[in-house]
Design a protein around this motif. Sequence first.
Motif, PDB file in Angstrom:
ATOM      1  N   VAL A 133       0.847  -1.190   0.000  1.00 23.63           N
ATOM      2  CA  VAL A 133       0.000   0.000   0.000  1.00 23.63           C
ATOM      3  C   VAL A 133       0.879   1.236   0.000  1.00 23.63           C
ATOM      4  O   VAL A 133       1.712   1.414   0.891  1.00 23.63           O
ATOM      5  CB  VAL A 133      -0.933   0.021   1.231  1.00 23.63           C
ATOM      6  N   ARG A 134       0.695   2.093  -0.989  1.00 24.23           N
ATOM      7  CA  ARG A 134       1.500   3.305  -1.115  1.00 24.23           C
ATOM      8  C   ARG A 134       0.610   4.538  -1.039  1.00 24.23           C
ATOM      9  O   ARG A 134      -0.168   4.827  -1.942  1.00 24.23           O
ATOM     10  CB  ARG A 134       2.289   3.299  -2.431  1.00 24.23           C
ATOM     11  N   GLY A 135       0.706   5.268   0.063  1.00 20.33           N
ATOM     12  CA  GLY A 135      -0.047   6.501   0.226  1.00 20.33           C
ATOM     13  C   GLY A 135       0.504   7.610  -0.644  1.00 20.33           C
ATOM     14  O   GLY A 135       1.716   7.740  -0.805  1.00 20.33           O
ATOM     15  N   SER A 136      -0.420   8.428  -1.187  1.00 21.08           N
ATOM     16  CA  SER A 136      -0.003   9.471  -2.130  1.00 21.08           C
ATOM     17  C   SER A 136      -0.769  10.765  -1.934  1.00 21.08           C
ATOM     18  O   SER A 136      -1.193  11.404  -2.890  1.00 21.08           O
ATOM     19  CB  SER A 136      -0.187   8.973  -3.573  1.00 21.08           C
ATOM     20  N   GLY A 137      -0.959  11.172  -0.673  1.00 17.68           N
ATOM     21  CA  GLY A 137      -1.627  12.447  -0.428  1.00 17.68           C
ATOM     22  C   GLY A 137      -3.134  12.316  -0.475  1.00 17.68           C
ATOM     23  O   GLY A 137      -3.695  11.232  -0.361  1.00 17.68           O
ATOM     24  N   ASP A 138      -3.817  13.457  -0.659  1.00 16.28           N
ATOM     25  CA  ASP A 138      -5.270  13.432  -0.737  1.00 16.28           C
ATOM     26  C   ASP A 138      -5.717  13.060  -2.143  1.00 16.28           C
ATOM     27  O   ASP A 138      -4.895  12.761  -3.011  1.00 16.28           O
ATOM     28  CB  ASP A 138      -5.865  14.764  -0.279  1.00 16.28           C
ATOM     29  N   ALA A 139      -7.029  13.101  -2.381  1.00 12.05           N
ATOM     30  CA  ALA A 139      -7.556  12.651  -3.672  1.00 12.05           C
ATOM     31  C   ALA A 139      -7.008  13.471  -4.836  1.00 12.05           C
ATOM     32  O   ALA A 139      -6.705  12.920  -5.905  1.00 12.05           O
ATOM     33  CB  ALA A 139      -9.084  12.722  -3.654  1.00 12.05           C
ATOM     34  N   GLY A 140      -6.863  14.783  -4.634  1.00 17.28           N
ATOM     35  CA  GLY A 140      -6.329  15.616  -5.699  1.00 17.28           C
ATOM     36  C   GLY A 140      -4.869  15.334  -5.981  1.00 17.28           C
ATOM     37  O   GLY A 140      -4.446  15.211  -7.141  1.00 17.28           O
ATOM     38  N   THR A 141      -4.090  15.214  -4.923  1.00 20.21           N
ATOM     39  CA  THR A 141      -2.671  14.909  -5.086  1.00 20.21           C
ATOM     40  C   THR A 141      -2.487  13.541  -5.717  1.00 20.21           C
ATOM     41  O   THR A 141      -1.629  13.349  -6.599  1.00 20.21           O
ATOM     42  CB  THR A 141      -1.955  14.962  -3.728  1.00 20.21           C
ATOM     43  N   LEU A 142      -3.279  12.577  -5.274  1.00 18.27           N
ATOM     44  CA  LEU A 142      -3.227  11.238  -5.839  1.00 18.27           C
ATOM     45  C   LEU A 142      -3.482  11.282  -7.336  1.00 18.27           C
ATOM     46  O   LEU A 142      -2.729  10.693  -8.133  1.00 18.27           O
ATOM     47  CB  LEU A 142      -4.267  10.350  -5.155  1.00 18.27           C
ATOM     48  N   THR A 143      -4.529  11.978  -7.742  1.00 14.28           N
ATOM     49  CA  THR A 143      -4.857  12.051  -9.163  1.00 14.28           C
ATOM     50  C   THR A 143      -3.731  12.690  -9.953  1.00 14.28           C
ATOM     51  O   THR A 143      -3.340  12.197 -11.030  1.00 14.28           O
ATOM     52  CB  THR A 143      -6.156  12.840  -9.367  1.00 14.28           C
ATOM     53  N   ASN A 144      -3.181  13.781  -9.441  1.00 19.97           N
ATOM     54  CA  ASN A 144      -2.091  14.449 -10.155  1.00 19.97           C
ATOM     55  C   ASN A 144      -0.880  13.536 -10.310  1.00 19.97           C
ATOM     56  O   ASN A 144      -0.232  13.502 -11.369  1.00 19.97           O
ATOM     57  CB  ASN A 144      -1.688  15.729  -9.420  1.00 19.97           C
ATOM     58  N   LYS A 145      -0.562  12.780  -9.253  1.00 20.69           N
ATOM     59  CA  LYS A 145       0.577  11.861  -9.338  1.00 20.69           C
ATOM     60  C   LYS A 145       0.318  10.765 -10.370  1.00 20.69           C
ATOM     61  O   LYS A 145       1.227  10.383 -11.123  1.00 20.69           O
ATOM     62  CB  LYS A 145       0.849  11.239  -7.968  1.00 20.69           C
ATOM     63  N   LEU A 146      -0.904  10.264 -10.407  1.00 20.94           N
ATOM     64  CA  LEU A 146      -1.229   9.226 -11.378  1.00 20.94           C
ATOM     65  C   LEU A 146      -1.105   9.749 -12.809  1.00 20.94           C
ATOM     66  O   LEU A 146      -0.630   9.042 -13.708  1.00 20.94           O
ATOM     67  CB  LEU A 146      -2.644   8.701 -11.131  1.00 20.94           C
ATOM     68  N   VAL A 147      -1.519  10.988 -13.027  1.00 16.08           N
ATOM     69  CA  VAL A 147      -1.420  11.588 -14.355  1.00 16.08           C
ATOM     70  C   VAL A 147       0.040  11.800 -14.743  1.00 16.08           C
ATOM     71  O   VAL A 147       0.462  11.477 -15.866  1.00 16.08           O
ATOM     72  CB  VAL A 147      -2.207  12.908 -14.401  1.00 16.08           C
ATOM     73  N   LEU A 148       0.821  12.326 -13.808  1.00 16.17           N
ATOM     74  CA  LEU A 148       2.221  12.628 -14.111  1.00 16.17           C
ATOM     75  C   LEU A 148       3.053  11.377 -14.347  1.00 16.17           C
ATOM     76  O   LEU A 148       4.074  11.428 -15.045  1.00 16.17           O
ATOM     77  CB  LEU A 148       2.827  13.459 -12.974  1.00 16.17           C
ATOM     78  N   THR A 149       2.649  10.262 -13.759  1.00 15.84           N
ATOM     79  CA  THR A 149       3.422   9.016 -13.879  1.00 15.84           C
ATOM     80  C   THR A 149       2.724   8.009 -14.788  1.00 15.84           C
ATOM     81  O   THR A 149       3.019   6.811 -14.729  1.00 15.84           O
ATOM     82  CB  THR A 149       3.640   8.381 -12.490  1.00 15.84           C
ATOM     83  N   GLN A 150       1.842   8.494 -15.652  1.00 15.55           N
ATOM     84  CA  GLN A 150       1.037   7.602 -16.470  1.00 15.55           C
ATOM     85  C   GLN A 150       1.890   6.649 -17.298  1.00 15.55           C
ATOM     86  O   GLN A 150       1.545   5.477 -17.481  1.00 15.55           O
ATOM     87  CB  GLN A 150       0.112   8.428 -17.369  1.00 15.55           C
ATOM     88  N   ASP A 151       3.042   7.109 -17.796  1.00 17.20           N
ATOM     89  CA  ASP A 151       3.908   6.262 -18.622  1.00 17.20           C
ATOM     90  C   ASP A 151       4.764   5.313 -17.801  1.00 17.20           C
ATOM     91  O   ASP A 151       5.375   4.396 -18.367  1.00 17.20           O
ATOM     92  CB  ASP A 151       4.808   7.141 -19.504  1.00 17.20           C
ATOM     93  N   ASP A 152       4.859   5.531 -16.526  1.00 16.26           N
ATOM     94  CA  ASP A 152       5.629   4.673 -15.628  1.00 16.26           C
ATOM     95  C   ASP A 152       4.868   4.592 -14.312  1.00 16.26           C
ATOM     96  O   ASP A 152       5.258   5.210 -13.322  1.00 16.26           O
ATOM     97  CB  ASP A 152       7.038   5.243 -15.416  1.00 16.26           C
ATOM     98  N   PRO A 153       3.758   3.831 -14.275  1.00 16.51           N
ATOM     99  CA  PRO A 153       2.823   3.888 -13.150  1.00 16.51           C
ATOM    100  C   PRO A 153       3.469   3.513 -11.820  1.00 16.51           C
ATOM    101  O   PRO A 153       4.385   2.691 -11.757  1.00 16.51           O
ATOM    102  CB  PRO A 153       1.731   2.888 -13.538  1.00 16.51           C
ATOM    103  N   LEU A 154       2.945   4.135 -10.770  1.00 18.02           N
ATOM    104  CA  LEU A 154       3.466   3.931  -9.424  1.00 18.02           C
ATOM    105  C   LEU A 154       3.081   2.580  -8.839  1.00 18.02           C
ATOM    106  O   LEU A 154       3.623   2.169  -7.814  1.00 18.02           O
ATOM    107  CB  LEU A 154       2.944   5.038  -8.503  1.00 18.02           C
ATOM    108  N   GLY A 155       2.125   1.903  -9.447  1.00 21.08           N
ATOM    109  CA  GLY A 155       1.665   0.625  -8.922  1.00 21.08           C
ATOM    110  C   GLY A 155       0.815  -0.095  -9.934  1.00 21.08           C
ATOM    111  O   GLY A 155       0.865   0.180 -11.143  1.00 21.08           O
ATOM    112  N   ASP A 156      -0.005  -1.007  -9.432  1.00 18.49           N
ATOM    113  CA  ASP A 156      -0.858  -1.819 -10.288  1.00 18.49           C
ATOM    114  C   ASP A 156      -2.306  -1.365 -10.289  1.00 18.49           C
ATOM    115  O   ASP A 156      -3.015  -1.534 -11.278  1.00 18.49           O
ATOM    116  CB  ASP A 156      -0.798  -3.277  -9.813  1.00 18.49           C
TER     117      ASP A 156
END
Length: 351
Positions: A67-90
């Motif tokens: 389980v990898r915490g990534s901030g609140d819902a907005g921060t989480l979404t931004n991180k997912l978008v920024l790492t779309q080509d190299d995802p942080l998880g599954d």
Amino acid sequence: MRSIRVYGAALAAALLTASAGCSLVGDDGGGEAPASDRVVLVTHDSFGLPKPLERRFEEESGYDLVVRGSGDAGTLTNKLVLTQDDPLGDVAFGVDNTFASRALDAGVFTPYDADLPAGAEQYRLPGDDDHELTPVDDASVCVNVDDTWFADHDLAPPTTLDDLVDPAYRDLFVTPGAATSSPGMAFLLATIAAYGDGWQDWWARLMDNGAKLVDGWSQAYEVDFTQGGGSGVRPIVLSYDSSPAFTVSGGRSSTSALLDTCFRQVEYAGVLAGAQNPDGARALVDFLLTPEVQAALPESMYVFPVDSSVELPQEWARFAEQPTDPYQVDPAQVDEHRDEWLREWSDVTSR
């Protein structure tokens, strides 16, 4: 999005546990398992299921759960978008309907049409025709009032958004800001849904009526609200529809959620595009929909299950009433206008 315990203490403890960052369930100290043997969940910092349920997933699926915490819902979404080509998880959990369109437009998720439990179909994300996101829980952001305070002051509490700008309630309302808080953003969207092009005028009147803006929910509820456990002086606060279930004493709740002021938030799970373990990701999405997990959501994450067949905890069933017709804004509209609306909101509230 997270609610309350007189509630603040329990919430703070849950957040401290969850926000410890990266945790490996079942780790024996020997390092993470190979990608094929583990499933990595990227989520917001408020995620937290009972440990026996996490272990149950591992035992039944055969995967280690990271389980990898990534901030609140907005921060989480931004991180997912920024790492779309190299995802942080599954798999990701916690993108809500106010941010979901941004993630879908960026190609963050891949389709997975999970079997939904009873009643969950109504929580599907509008426009998600490929079923990239699976609804897991919902909770509505609502104005709450301290019923005890109003009874002691022989004043009828407000019931609608219009009431909040009535001089009778001057200096009584506190809310987290839309630019710094997920529930604050949801409240802004509620007013946009309610007043259309006139929402800025309503906010100007609200501020002229002495509303107080703070950074986050904890400040508003636990510090400024009269029922927050501190020395607050404001008996009207922005919180959740579940909040009255956590201010119960002697078989009665001292607070009420104003069900005509609510904005519905739904949280989703989705398989990340490019996941190293898509099979494990799909297994985890399915697990989040099981009756056992759905039943654990109210007391572990303070949200309602999407499974309508799940029995709620006793105090939830009595005191956590949900709105029948909450305000909603099309997620595509939110994605298109979010920055514009926030600029306009900041202009109005800073005058």
